[in-house]
Scaffold this active site. Structure first.
Site, PDB file in Angstrom:
ATOM      1  N   CYS A 231      -7.614  -9.073   0.295  1.00 41.27           N
ATOM      2  CA  CYS A 231      -8.628  -8.481  -0.569  1.00 41.27           C
ATOM      3  C   CYS A 231      -9.502  -9.572  -1.196  1.00 41.27           C
ATOM      4  CB  CYS A 231      -7.956  -7.627  -1.646  1.00 41.27           C
ATOM      5  SG  CYS A 231      -9.115  -6.762  -2.716  1.00 41.27           S
ATOM      6  N   CYS A 232      -8.861 -10.614  -1.723  1.00 40.49           N
ATOM      7  CA  CYS A 232      -9.635 -11.728  -2.290  1.00 40.49           C
ATOM      8  C   CYS A 232     -10.489 -12.390  -1.216  1.00 40.49           C
ATOM      9  CB  CYS A 232      -8.697 -12.768  -2.897  1.00 40.49           C
ATOM     10  SG  CYS A 232      -8.060 -12.357  -4.538  1.00 40.49           S
TER      11      CYS A 232
ATOM     12  N   CYS B 130     -10.601  -9.374 -11.730  1.00 41.26           N
ATOM     13  CA  CYS B 130     -10.779  -7.971 -11.350  1.00 41.26           C
ATOM     14  C   CYS B 130      -9.774  -7.089 -12.107  1.00 41.26           C
ATOM     15  CB  CYS B 130     -10.542  -7.801  -9.859  1.00 41.26           C
ATOM     16  SG  CYS B 130     -11.684  -8.733  -8.825  1.00 41.26           S
TER      17      CYS B 130
ATOM     18  N   CYS C 217      -6.028  -6.527 -10.956  1.00 43.01           N
ATOM     19  CA  CYS C 217      -5.153  -7.705 -10.883  1.00 43.01           C
ATOM     20  C   CYS C 217      -5.131  -8.497 -12.187  1.00 43.01           C
ATOM     21  CB  CYS C 217      -5.617  -8.602  -9.744  1.00 43.01           C
ATOM     22  SG  CYS C 217      -5.742  -7.723  -8.172  1.00 43.01           S
TER      23      CYS C 217
ATOM     24  N   CYS D 189      -7.164 -17.029  -6.359  1.00 42.79           N
ATOM     25  CA  CYS D 189      -7.816 -16.030  -5.509  1.00 42.79           C
ATOM     26  C   CYS D 189      -8.146 -16.576  -4.132  1.00 42.79           C
ATOM     27  CB  CYS D 189      -9.085 -15.510  -6.169  1.00 42.79           C
ATOM     28  SG  CYS D 189     -10.378 -16.740  -6.330  1.00 42.79           S
TER      29      CYS D 189
HETATM   30  S1  SF4 Z   1      -8.527 -10.224  -7.730  1.00 47.86           S
HETATM   31 FE1  SF4 Z   1      -7.538  -8.335  -6.946  1.00 47.86          FE
HETATM   32  S2  SF4 Z   1      -9.165  -6.777  -6.718  1.00 47.86           S
HETATM   33 FE2  SF4 Z   1     -10.152  -8.812  -7.022  1.00 47.86          FE
HETATM   34  S3  SF4 Z   1     -10.606  -9.503  -4.985  1.00 47.86           S
HETATM   35 FE3  SF4 Z   1      -8.582 -10.364  -5.518  1.00 47.86          FE
HETATM   36  S4  SF4 Z   1      -7.001  -8.869  -4.876  1.00 47.86           S
HETATM   37 FE4  SF4 Z   1      -9.037  -7.872  -4.783  1.00 47.86          FE
END
Ligand code: SF4
Length: 250
Positions: free
Chosen positions: A132-133, A213, A216, A239
């Site tokens: 996701c990151c 975010c 998280c 991240c």
């Molecule tokens: S901090 Fe969490 S929601 Fe944001 S990009 Fe990374 S995994 Fe995704």
């Protein structure tokens, strides 16, 4: 990758000084410098027109944003709008940029086709936070940094972990990264912002000493590390934007 392209990853300027050597030289020259002097060296002397600040507009961001503006308010500021920020962060980013007088804040979002392919439901953070990151932060940042030779970060040694020995200049091929507040304490960061009346992120008062975010980020207690609420309960602490091309500069 062609041999010429590979060469560009380790060379930092037209004189052909290897990236790591340049970072070491700049870090050594800046050993006694203030954060403002480090920024002046980076923005005005070393990388004019080729450097950007990457800011999360989070809990500790105001001091560095103000310092950069005091050197050159037109310095590009990259804000990674992941699509998962707290609403408070998005409104704070607008107010703070206006208060400080920054003239080139760039909101960078993940590409729609990347999200459609890799995170169509928007819940990848639940299943694989690293991926996701990667799609929401790393890929957009790589694209946004095209054309720059260096970028400025707000990381500090007191964050601990991989940051405990952070130098003020470091090689991260194909870039030099500049960490002007690496040696600052939490008290110095807060005092700088307070002295100038800079607005504080609204979530700081609700117990969030570090803000990313919303899925998280959790509050952290006063006895915990500032980043303890980030990816709470997981082994993940970064991240990924600071892991690419990382190499010790000193
Ligand atoms: S901090 Fe969490 S929601 Fe944001 S990009 Fe990374 S995994 Fe995704």
């Amino acid at each position: 990758m062609t041999s010429n392209a590979a060469l560009r990853l380790v060379r930092s300027d037209d004189a052909g000084e290897p990236l790591a050597e340049r970072a070491r030289r700049l870090a050594a020259a800046s050993r006694e410098d203030s954060a403002e002097a480090i920024l002046r060296r980076a923005i005005v002397e070393e990388f004019p027109g080729r450097i950007a600040l990457v800011s999360s507009f989070g809990a500790e961001s105001a001091a560095l944003l103000h310092l950069v503006a005091s050197v050159d308010a037109s310095t590009p500021v990259i804000f990674l709008n992941t699509g998962k920020h707290f609403a408070q962060t998005l409104s704070y980013r607008k107010r703070l940029a206006r208060q400080i007088g920054l003239t080139d804040v760039r909101d960078i979002a993940p590409a729609a086709e990347d999200l459609a392919e890799r995170d169509p439901e928007g819940d990848l953070w639940r299943k694989d936070a690293d991926r996701c990151c990667h799609v929401r932060k790393v890929i957009p940042l790589q694209r946004a940094l095209a054309g720059f030779d260096a970028w400025i970060t707000g990381r500090k040694q007191f964050h601990g972990g991989l940051r405990a020995h952070l130098p003020v200049f470091e090689a991260a091929a194909p870039f030099i990264k500049v960490n002007p507040l690496a040696r600052w304490s939490p008290e110095e960061v807060a005092a700088y912002a307070a002295r100038r009346g800079l607005e504080t992120h609204p979530l700081v008062g609700e117990g969030y000493p570090s803000i990313g975010c919303w899925p998280c980020t959790h509050p952290a207690g006063p006895a915990e590390d500032a980043r303890a609420g980030r990816w709470r309960g997981a082994a993940k602490t970064e991240c990924g934007i600071h892991l690419i091309g990382a190499a010790r500069a000193n």
